[in-house]
Scaffold this motif. Structure first.
Motif, PDB file in Angstrom:
ATOM      1  N   LYS A 120       0.197  14.168  25.001  1.00 44.04           N
ATOM      2  CA  LYS A 120      -0.258  13.807  23.648  1.00 44.04           C
ATOM      3  C   LYS A 120       0.344  12.500  23.151  1.00 44.04           C
ATOM      4  O   LYS A 120      -0.200  11.873  22.233  1.00 44.04           O
ATOM      5  CB  LYS A 120       0.073  14.943  22.689  1.00 44.04           C
ATOM      6  CG  LYS A 120      -0.658  16.240  23.017  1.00 44.04           C
ATOM      7  CD  LYS A 120      -0.302  17.361  22.047  1.00 44.04           C
ATOM      8  CE  LYS A 120      -1.072  18.637  22.376  1.00 44.04           C
ATOM      9  NZ  LYS A 120      -0.712  19.752  21.460  1.00 44.04           N
ATOM     10  N   GLU A 121       1.472  12.095  23.729  1.00 41.90           N
ATOM     11  CA  GLU A 121       2.152  10.851  23.372  1.00 41.90           C
ATOM     12  C   GLU A 121       2.240  10.643  21.856  1.00 41.90           C
ATOM     13  O   GLU A 121       1.633   9.709  21.312  1.00 41.90           O
ATOM     14  CB  GLU A 121       1.474   9.656  24.033  1.00 41.90           C
ATOM     15  CG  GLU A 121       1.565   9.651  25.541  1.00 41.90           C
ATOM     16  CD  GLU A 121       1.064   8.367  26.159  1.00 41.90           C
ATOM     17  OE1 GLU A 121       0.146   7.742  25.589  1.00 41.90           O
ATOM     18  OE2 GLU A 121       1.601   7.981  27.213  1.00 41.90           O
ATOM     19  N   PRO A 122       3.009  11.486  21.166  1.00 38.82           N
ATOM     20  CA  PRO A 122       3.158  11.310  19.705  1.00 38.82           C
ATOM     21  C   PRO A 122       3.809   9.969  19.387  1.00 38.82           C
ATOM     22  O   PRO A 122       4.460   9.344  20.236  1.00 38.82           O
ATOM     23  CB  PRO A 122       4.060  12.483  19.313  1.00 38.82           C
ATOM     24  CG  PRO A 122       4.773  12.870  20.574  1.00 38.82           C
ATOM     25  CD  PRO A 122       3.811  12.602  21.683  1.00 38.82           C
ATOM     26  N   ASP A 123       3.653   9.525  18.143  1.00 36.05           N
ATOM     27  CA  ASP A 123       4.163   8.208  17.743  1.00 36.05           C
ATOM     28  C   ASP A 123       5.657   8.077  18.002  1.00 36.05           C
ATOM     29  O   ASP A 123       6.121   7.009  18.428  1.00 36.05           O
ATOM     30  CB  ASP A 123       3.873   7.970  16.254  1.00 36.05           C
ATOM     31  CG  ASP A 123       2.387   7.745  15.986  1.00 36.05           C
ATOM     32  OD1 ASP A 123       1.652   7.429  16.952  1.00 36.05           O
ATOM     33  OD2 ASP A 123       1.964   7.903  14.825  1.00 36.05           O
ATOM     34  N   SER A 124       6.422   9.154  17.738  1.00 33.82           N
ATOM     35  CA  SER A 124       7.869   9.069  17.933  1.00 33.82           C
ATOM     36  C   SER A 124       8.214   8.799  19.396  1.00 33.82           C
ATOM     37  O   SER A 124       9.161   8.059  19.698  1.00 33.82           O
ATOM     38  CB  SER A 124       8.540  10.373  17.479  1.00 33.82           C
ATOM     39  OG  SER A 124       8.018  11.485  18.207  1.00 33.82           O
ATOM     40  N   PHE A 125       7.428   9.367  20.317  1.00 35.96           N
ATOM     41  CA  PHE A 125       7.656   9.130  21.743  1.00 35.96           C
ATOM     42  C   PHE A 125       7.318   7.684  22.102  1.00 35.96           C
ATOM     43  O   PHE A 125       8.108   6.997  22.767  1.00 35.96           O
ATOM     44  CB  PHE A 125       6.809  10.095  22.577  1.00 35.96           C
ATOM     45  CG  PHE A 125       6.829   9.796  24.052  1.00 35.96           C
ATOM     46  CD1 PHE A 125       7.913  10.160  24.831  1.00 35.96           C
ATOM     47  CD2 PHE A 125       5.759   9.141  24.662  1.00 35.96           C
ATOM     48  CE1 PHE A 125       7.950   9.877  26.199  1.00 35.96           C
ATOM     49  CE2 PHE A 125       5.779   8.859  26.021  1.00 35.96           C
ATOM     50  CZ  PHE A 125       6.884   9.228  26.786  1.00 35.96           C
ATOM     51  N   LYS A 126       6.160   7.214  21.663  1.00 38.98           N
ATOM     52  CA  LYS A 126       5.727   5.856  22.009  1.00 38.98           C
ATOM     53  C   LYS A 126       6.680   4.803  21.433  1.00 38.98           C
ATOM     54  O   LYS A 126       6.994   3.809  22.099  1.00 38.98           O
ATOM     55  CB  LYS A 126       4.296   5.616  21.506  1.00 38.98           C
ATOM     56  CG  LYS A 126       3.250   6.380  22.311  1.00 38.98           C
ATOM     57  CD  LYS A 126       1.834   5.973  21.987  1.00 38.98           C
ATOM     58  CE  LYS A 126       1.386   6.489  20.636  1.00 38.98           C
ATOM     59  NZ  LYS A 126      -0.060   6.263  20.413  1.00 38.98           N
ATOM     60  N   GLU A 127       7.132   5.030  20.195  1.00 43.11           N
ATOM     61  CA  GLU A 127       8.032   4.062  19.566  1.00 43.11           C
ATOM     62  C   GLU A 127       9.370   4.008  20.296  1.00 43.11           C
ATOM     63  O   GLU A 127       9.904   2.919  20.563  1.00 43.11           O
ATOM     64  CB  GLU A 127       8.240   4.445  18.092  1.00 43.11           C
ATOM     65  CG  GLU A 127       7.003   4.210  17.238  1.00 43.11           C
ATOM     66  CD  GLU A 127       7.109   4.857  15.869  1.00 43.11           C
ATOM     67  OE1 GLU A 127       8.205   5.415  15.558  1.00 43.11           O
ATOM     68  OE2 GLU A 127       6.129   4.813  15.100  1.00 43.11           O
TER      69      GLU A 127
END
Length: 419
Positions: A120-127
């Motif tokens: 799902k690659e949530p925003d917290s992971f991508k950032e």
């Protein structure tokens, strides 16, 4: 009918594989076991040590009810491509209730949160990942730190991603999540030798150890019987008989047997560069162009091009993509239009025809039991994927024919395996 799917290479088949088939049936209560198996080329970017038909026979005689070929573009791809292609195949068949795979941790509950974040690659992971990469950390460490940031308690299980079977399990679960599949993941703890081990442990040696022993038997013809005898208790008896009887006339095939064709293909594509092939960056393409005049064997290329950033296996996989003409544009078309477009049945047990009937009734993609049926596939993308699979088989057979002086086996004339 309850059907459990297994993804495999069986390169070659051994006691651990038989144990997995038996355990998968018991753990999931399956009536039928369906195996999605790599064809003549494997995820390490090397040819299978023995052809897909013999490996199909080995599986059917030791617990599998049906074997379906994983298209070559996924079979020799990264863990993500390998896992997504196999799951796409199982989804499309419409009959698979569970997928059973081996893992070092033996616990789906540990793997699932990691797979969910990566899927799902949530925003917290991508950032966090982006920030970690900017500091110069290599991608695996940056990803590990991003996961630790996103998953409470993940630091306790950091070693999960450093183990090959765990990684594949995560990729299977990722693909299930992304496709919103109803297939249930089930894992079995890996036992016996480590995936990369060269040791012939009692009972459960790795495929790597078996291949190494077979290579030694090839290098020492006078000791062939003694070397092959070493693997007798690591494989089922019928598998041993195949490996003994076919040795020196149909197998083994190793990466260096592809060397002359590899050099030819690299020279042929040199003026274009190699960036159109899957996994090839501009930097790697330039290195390949330079190195073409300095290496003569497949293994020399892998050894000479590997680095801290590029592993031996990554280079091997890239070379396989170039040899088999696996291009980025094709993979993009496959992803856009459905990943897999047919199910090529390599073999099934005579008492499992009910499974074939159920697949024919419920499958969303054509089921091919004779290669000639592939010529009737609808759509250019489906035809291209099928043509590349036939090409890969003919390429492998040409290597076998050249090495052993045997006749070239035409894929269109090969018969489905029934036991």
């Amino acid at each position: 009918m309850k059907v459990t799917g297994i993804v495999a290479e069986y390169n070659p088949f051994h006691n651990g594989h038989k144990y997995q088939l038996e355990s998968a049936r018991r753990l999931t209560g399956a009536d039928r076991i369906l195996v999605v198996m790599s064809g003549d080329f494997t995820q390490r970017g090397t040819p299978a040590v023995i052809d897909k038909y013999e490996r199909t026979r080995m599986a059917l005689e030791n617990g599998a009810d049906m074997v379906i070929e994983l298209p070559s573009c996924y079979a020799c791809g990264s863990a993500e491509y390998f896992g997504s292609g196999a799951v796409a195949m199982m989804n499309a068949l419409g009959v698979v209730d569970a997928i059973c795979f081996g893992s070092e941790c033996g616990n789906v509950e540990q793997l699932y949160p990691v797979a969910e974040v990566l899927a799902k690659e949530p925003d917290s992971f991508k950032e966090t990942l982006c920030q970690e990469l900017k500091t110069g950390k290599p991608f695996p460490r940056a990803r590990q730190n991003a996961l630790t940031h996103c998953i409470p308690g993940f630091a306790e299980y950091e070693e999960l991603l450093g183990l090959p079977n765990n990684n594949l399990g995560i990729e299977y679960i990722k693909a299930l999540i992304r496709s919103q599949s109803s297939i249930r993941p089930v894992t079995l703890q890996r036992t016996g030798s480590d995936y990369h081990s060269y040791r012939l442990d009692q009972g459960f040696a790795s495929s790597q150890a078996l291949r190494q022993t077979i290579l030694m038997a090839e290098q020492r013809p006078s000791s062939f019987r003694e070397m092959i005898e070493r693997i007798r208790f690591q494989v089922p008896e019928d598998v041993y008989e195949i490996l003994f009887e076919r040795f020196g006339n149909r197998y083994p095939v190793f990466a260096n047997d592809l060397s002359s064709m590899l050099v030819y293909k690299l020279l042929l594509e040199r003026h274009h560069g190699y960036t159109s092939f899957v996994d090839v960056s501009k930097e790697l393409s330039d290195k390949l162009m330079h190195f073409t005049n300095h290496a003569y064997t497949f293994e020399q290329f892998c050894d000479g091009l590997k680095s801290k950033e590029l592993t031996y296996v990554r280079i091997s996989r890239v070379l396989c993509h170039i040899l088999l003409n696996v291009r980025k544009a094709d993979m993009e078309h496959y992803k856009e239009e459905g990943d897999v477009f047919y199910a090529r049945v390599l073999g099934f047990r005579s008492d499992a025809e009910d499974l074939l009937s159920e697949i024919n009734r419920r499958s969303r993609i054509p089921v091919i039991t004779r290669v000639v049926e592939g010529d009737q596939l609808v759509g250019k993308t489906a035809q291209r994927q099928f043509e590349r699979d036939v090409l890969a088989s003919h390429f492998y057979e040409s290597v076998v024919a050249n090495k052993y002086g045997s006749g070239l086996m035409n894929e269109y004339e090969r018969q489905i395996i029934k036991v």
